[in-house]
Motif scaffolding. Sequence first.
Motif: not given
Length: 225
Positions: A125-130, A170-175, A177-178, A197-203
């Motif tokens: 799952l972590q590799y998929v997220a990465f 977006g690049v540092p924000g994604g890293y 925030l989620w 994670f769930f909050l900002f991944y939805m965003l």
Amino acid sequence: MANRYDPNPFAEEEEVNPFANPGSIPPASNSRLSPLPPEPVGFDYGRTVDIPLDNDRSGTQNLKKKEKELQAKEAELRRREQDVKRREDAAARAGINIEVKNWPPFFPLIHHDIANEIPVHLQRLQYVAFATYLGLVLCLFWNIIAVTTAWIKGEGVTIWLLAVIYFIAGVPGGYVLWYRPLYRAFRTDSALSFGWFFLFYMLHILFSVFAAVAPPVVFKGKSLA
């Protein structure tokens, strides 16, 4: 009966001195000894050679100077190592984990070690997220290239500035925030990190859908390719 003219067999033979007449002895033809080389003319065995001692003294002084410099550098390195170790020990006692930056390998910017820090059953799952995060970075970079082409064709510089803002935010924000909260949640099993994670991944998903559709609301959607 022996002949009377035969010599007496019991008479002593006359001893012959081989050194009496040197010319009578033929030289040995199979001698393997070679003559000694002649000594050089004018070679004085008793002459002494004067060796200047100034060069020896200066060389010894240079060696001692370099040795002192090396000892000083070694002492400085040892002192720095002790300072770093003291800080690491203090941070460990305070419960602070010092993370060494190791990714990307050619220019480390972040600490990232899924194989050693994430449980085995959660590594996939972590590799998929990465991979999702890297896909976000690639899409935002491609958006800059596409919008730059549109700007060259006369669409205006504003859409290009918006594309650059999307990438920078977006690049540092994604890293931060989620992706990093998910990494920390898998490593420490923190409920707060999972919620973050769930909050900002939805965003993140909402922004991705908005960028894919590119509705004509912000500069007619031309800032998103």
